[in-house]
Design an enzyme around this catalytic site. Structure first.
Site, PDB file in Angstrom:
ATOM      1  N   PRO A   1      41.303  38.725  37.426  1.00 34.91           N
ATOM      2  CA  PRO A   1      40.916  40.040  37.949  1.00 34.91           C
ATOM      3  C   PRO A   1      41.036  40.121  39.466  1.00 34.91           C
ATOM      4  O   PRO A   1      40.754  39.143  40.174  1.00 34.91           O
ATOM      5  CB  PRO A   1      39.456  40.161  37.529  1.00 34.91           C
ATOM      6  CG  PRO A   1      38.976  38.750  37.451  1.00 34.91           C
ATOM      7  CD  PRO A   1      40.151  37.899  37.069  1.00 34.91           C
ATOM      8  N   GLY A   2      41.464  41.246  39.965  1.00 41.88           N
ATOM      9  CA  GLY A   2      41.488  41.496  41.405  1.00 41.88           C
ATOM     10  C   GLY A   2      40.596  42.691  41.711  1.00 41.88           C
ATOM     11  O   GLY A   2      39.483  42.559  42.228  1.00 41.88           O
ATOM     12  N   ARG A   3      41.087  43.844  41.291  1.00 35.18           N
ATOM     13  CA  ARG A   3      40.412  45.113  41.599  1.00 35.18           C
ATOM     14  C   ARG A   3      38.919  45.115  41.232  1.00 35.18           C
ATOM     15  O   ARG A   3      38.088  45.551  42.029  1.00 35.18           O
ATOM     16  CB  ARG A   3      41.114  46.223  40.811  1.00 35.18           C
ATOM     17  CG  ARG A   3      40.653  47.617  41.149  1.00 35.18           C
ATOM     18  CD  ARG A   3      41.200  48.629  40.135  1.00 35.18           C
ATOM     19  NE  ARG A   3      42.593  48.471  39.841  1.00 35.18           N
ATOM     20  CZ  ARG A   3      43.593  49.073  40.490  1.00 35.18           C
ATOM     21  NH1 ARG A   3      43.314  49.897  41.469  1.00 35.18           N
ATOM     22  NH2 ARG A   3      44.849  48.868  40.144  1.00 35.18           N
TER      23      ARG A   3
ATOM     24  N   ARG B   1      47.448  53.943  48.737  1.00 33.12           N
ATOM     25  CA  ARG B   1      47.220  54.289  47.317  1.00 33.12           C
ATOM     26  C   ARG B   1      47.299  55.786  46.996  1.00 33.12           C
ATOM     27  O   ARG B   1      47.925  56.168  46.009  1.00 33.12           O
ATOM     28  CB  ARG B   1      45.890  53.695  46.825  1.00 33.12           C
ATOM     29  CG  ARG B   1      45.826  52.166  46.960  1.00 33.12           C
ATOM     30  CD  ARG B   1      44.658  51.541  46.210  1.00 33.12           C
ATOM     31  NE  ARG B   1      44.889  51.582  44.780  1.00 33.12           N
ATOM     32  CZ  ARG B   1      44.343  52.436  43.964  1.00 33.12           C
ATOM     33  NH1 ARG B   1      43.483  53.334  44.417  1.00 33.12           N
ATOM     34  NH2 ARG B   1      44.643  52.431  42.685  1.00 33.12           N
TER      35      ARG B   1
ATOM     36  N   CYS C   1      54.066  60.508  60.199  1.00 30.65           N
ATOM     37  CA  CYS C   1      55.060  61.584  60.046  1.00 30.65           C
ATOM     38  C   CYS C   1      55.670  61.558  58.651  1.00 30.65           C
ATOM     39  O   CYS C   1      56.841  61.182  58.473  1.00 30.65           O
ATOM     40  CB  CYS C   1      56.137  61.435  61.105  1.00 30.65           C
ATOM     41  SG  CYS C   1      55.427  61.474  62.731  1.00 30.65           S
TER      42      CYS C   1
ATOM     43  N   TYR D   1      43.761  46.415  47.148  1.00 28.49           N
ATOM     44  CA  TYR D   1      45.078  47.009  47.416  1.00 28.49           C
ATOM     45  C   TYR D   1      45.016  48.025  48.563  1.00 28.49           C
ATOM     46  O   TYR D   1      45.748  49.002  48.574  1.00 28.49           O
ATOM     47  CB  TYR D   1      45.651  47.650  46.141  1.00 28.49           C
ATOM     48  CG  TYR D   1      45.686  46.685  44.978  1.00 28.49           C
ATOM     49  CD1 TYR D   1      46.585  45.629  44.960  1.00 28.49           C
ATOM     50  CD2 TYR D   1      44.790  46.802  43.912  1.00 28.49           C
ATOM     51  CE1 TYR D   1      46.600  44.720  43.911  1.00 28.49           C
ATOM     52  CE2 TYR D   1      44.795  45.891  42.859  1.00 28.49           C
ATOM     53  CZ  TYR D   1      45.704  44.861  42.866  1.00 28.49           C
ATOM     54  OH  TYR D   1      45.718  43.961  41.831  1.00 28.49           O
TER      55      TYR D   1
HETATM   56  N1  LLP Z   1      47.590  39.369  37.103  1.00 32.61           N
HETATM   57  C1  LLP Z   1      48.821  39.885  37.222  1.00 32.61           C
HETATM   58  C2  LLP Z   1      49.950  39.201  36.573  1.00 32.61           C
HETATM   59  C3  LLP Z   1      49.029  41.073  37.942  1.00 32.61           C
HETATM   60  O1  LLP Z   1      50.251  41.574  38.045  1.00 32.61           O
HETATM   61  C4  LLP Z   1      47.912  41.713  38.564  1.00 32.61           C
HETATM   62  C5  LLP Z   1      48.096  42.942  39.336  1.00 32.61           C
HETATM   63  C6  LLP Z   1      46.647  41.133  38.413  1.00 32.61           C
HETATM   64  C7  LLP Z   1      46.526  39.967  37.667  1.00 32.61           C
HETATM   65  C8  LLP Z   1      45.423  41.752  39.006  1.00 32.61           C
HETATM   66  O2  LLP Z   1      45.175  42.989  38.436  1.00 32.61           O
HETATM   67  P1  LLP Z   1      43.839  43.823  38.712  1.00 32.61           P
HETATM   68  O3  LLP Z   1      42.685  43.047  38.123  1.00 32.61           O
HETATM   69  O4  LLP Z   1      43.693  43.962  40.182  1.00 32.61           O
HETATM   70  O5  LLP Z   1      44.060  45.107  38.047  1.00 32.61           O
HETATM   71  N2  LLP Z   1      48.747  48.201  43.903  1.00 32.61           N
HETATM   72  C9  LLP Z   1      48.171  48.758  42.697  1.00 32.61           C
HETATM   73  C10 LLP Z   1      47.825  47.702  41.667  1.00 32.61           C
HETATM   74  C11 LLP Z   1      48.960  46.766  41.347  1.00 32.61           C
HETATM   75  C12 LLP Z   1      48.547  45.630  40.445  1.00 32.61           C
HETATM   76  C13 LLP Z   1      49.559  44.542  40.445  1.00 32.61           C
HETATM   77  N3  LLP Z   1      49.240  43.444  39.586  1.00 32.61           N
HETATM   78  C14 LLP Z   1      46.974  49.610  43.080  1.00 32.61           C
HETATM   79  O6  LLP Z   1      46.748  49.817  44.261  1.00 32.61           O
HETATM   80  O7  LLP Z   1      46.276  50.115  42.222  1.00 32.61           O
END
Ligand code: LLP
Length: 413
Positions: free
Chosen positions: A273-275, A311, A341, A370
């Site tokens: 998880p990231g977000r 975003r 711009c 992000y």
């Molecule tokens: N694992 C993989 C293989 C991924 O591609 C990603 C995110 C994650 C884990 C983490 O995902 P999360 O838990 O954060 O949903 N820039 C976009 C989101 C792109 C996500 C890319 N991959 C935004 O601002 O919403």
């Protein structure tokens, strides 16, 4: 209008934990990203306990936020890391992670990156190309490493309910390997003596709007690995959603784990998880530079833009915006825009906001994932400073200085 326990008004001041956001912004200048380490760690622990019955190991996805202060805090709390480049691996190691606590993913790893990862003792590769297996096998042989753990990434050909730019598990996506390809790979394991095919990986998208697509993908994955009982590790990727709007409800984590538990009994589960760990722990503070009223519109022109937070421009994403000093009185429908711009440089459109004046400051919420990670120097704008509020909640520091204009020409020859 409380978003979470760390970002709220104390009397009239918008605070991050115990600290007045305006006090930070006055000292650091704007735009500035500010993160609550307390909230980051709460989110991490909440995920850990929600997935405890699966014994899941959490690897924080560094791409969502590479702030070393955050990585260090998560490392101390016991998290592993999901990295997609040599740069991210370097950051995770710098934060104190051991190679074996890192999973290395990516649809286009270079040979140099593969060699680097092997030399750093990276515990696990998520693999998305057949040729990568040969490169990993050769890198291991050259480095004298007996075996490297590999998890082919399954593209399960399911449609995730999310923004099209964040869906990765459908047939037209560049990500992963389809089941037929993985079957061939597993049948030819003997070609890769240094590779231990002990896992399988899945990530069908980010900000997932329901659990259905993931569950159906997991079922496909289980069907796929049934003939190979040595595959004991299942990496479910990231994608857990967060609420970006005050009134938004997101799919229940408890129900998700409930549905997964009987399916994954006996497997070792990994998450990336990231977000869901950092998004609601961060805000982007900005100052109103101008108020423009024309053609029946109100524009708040602020000093943050799509260069600092892409975003809204890229995904039409919604971020709530609050004034740092709460005001009673008239509200107005306004667009919050940046100085860049580009017509797409709109942080919020048609938003009901208080009457603001030049010099007032606002915070764009849920900006911890992000945000800074995708910031650019477009329009030759120096990237913003980052500040963190300590886990105690009452102290803060600048964790990354604002770029200076003198940094910008530095790479030119
Ligand atoms: N694992 C993989 C293989 C991924 O591609 C990603 C995110 C994650 C884990 C983490 O995902 P999360 O838990 O954060 O949903 N820039 C976009 C989101 C792109 C996500 C890319 N991959 C935004 O601002 O919403």
């Amino acid at each position: 209008m409380v978003l979470n326990s760390s970002i709220r008004y104390a009397t009239d001041s918008l605070c991050i934990d115990e600290v007045d956001i305006d006090a930070i912004a006055r000292e650091t200048g704007t735009p500035v990203y500010i993160y609550s380490l307390k909230r980051v760690l709460e989110n991490y622990r909440r995920l850990r306990s929600a997935f405890a019955r699966l014994g899941a190991r959490v690897h924080f996805s560094v791409k969502s936020n590479g702030s070393l202060a955050i990585l260090r805090a998560l490392n101390e709390a016991g998290a592993g890391f999901d990295c997609v480049s040599s740069g991210e691996i370097t950051l995770a190691l710098e934060a104190g992670a051991r190679g074996k606590d890192i999973v290395f993913a990516g649809v286009g790893k270079t040979r140099a990156e593969i060699n680097f990862a092997v030399s750093k003792g990276i515990g696990w590769f998520n693999v998305e190309n057949v040729l990568e297996l040969r490169y990993i096998n050769e890198a291991a042989a050259e480095a004298g490493v007996d075996t490297i753990g590999v998890a082919p990434r399954l593209n399960p050909q399911v449609e995730a309910k999310t923004h099209p730019y964040m869906a990765t598990g459908h047939g037209a996506a560049k990500f992963g390997l389809t089941a037929d390809v993985i079957r061939e790979v597993l049948a030819s394991q003997a070609q890769y003596p240094r590779i231990n095919f002990a896992g399988i990986h899945l990530h069908i998208g980010s900000q997932l709007g329901d659990n259905e697509a993931t569950l159906s993908a997991v079922d496909k994955l289980l069907d796929l690995i049934r003939p190979w009982p040595q595959i004991r590790k299942i990496n479910l990727g990231g994608g857990l959603p967060v609420a970006y709007r005050f009134d938004e409800t997101i799919p229940s984590l408890g129900d998700f784990v409930e549905a997964l538990a009987p399916r994954l009994d006996g497997y070792e589960v990994l998450l990336e998880p990231g977000r869901s760990i950092v998004a609601d722990a961060g805000v982007l503070a900005a100052e109103v530079l101008y108020v423009k009223r024309q053609a029946g519109q109100v524009f708040y022109i602020v000093d943050a833009s799509m260069a600092e937070m892409i975003r809204p421009a890229l995904y039409g994403a919604h971020h709530e915006i609050l004034p740092l000093r709460k005001t009673e009185g008239d509200m107005v429908k306004a667009h919050v825009v940046g100085p860049v711009c580009e017509s797409a440089d709109v942080l919020a459109r048609d938003r009901k906001l208080p009457l603001l004046r030049e010099g007032d400051r606002v915070a764009l919420l849920t900006a911890g994932a992000y945000g800074m990670a995708m910031a650019s120097n477009y329009n030759a704008r120096p990237r913003p400073a980052e500040a963190v509020v300590a886990e105690s909640g009452d102290r803060w520091r600048v964790s990354r200085r604002r770029e200076m204009i003198s940094d910008l020409p530095g790479l030119e020859l």
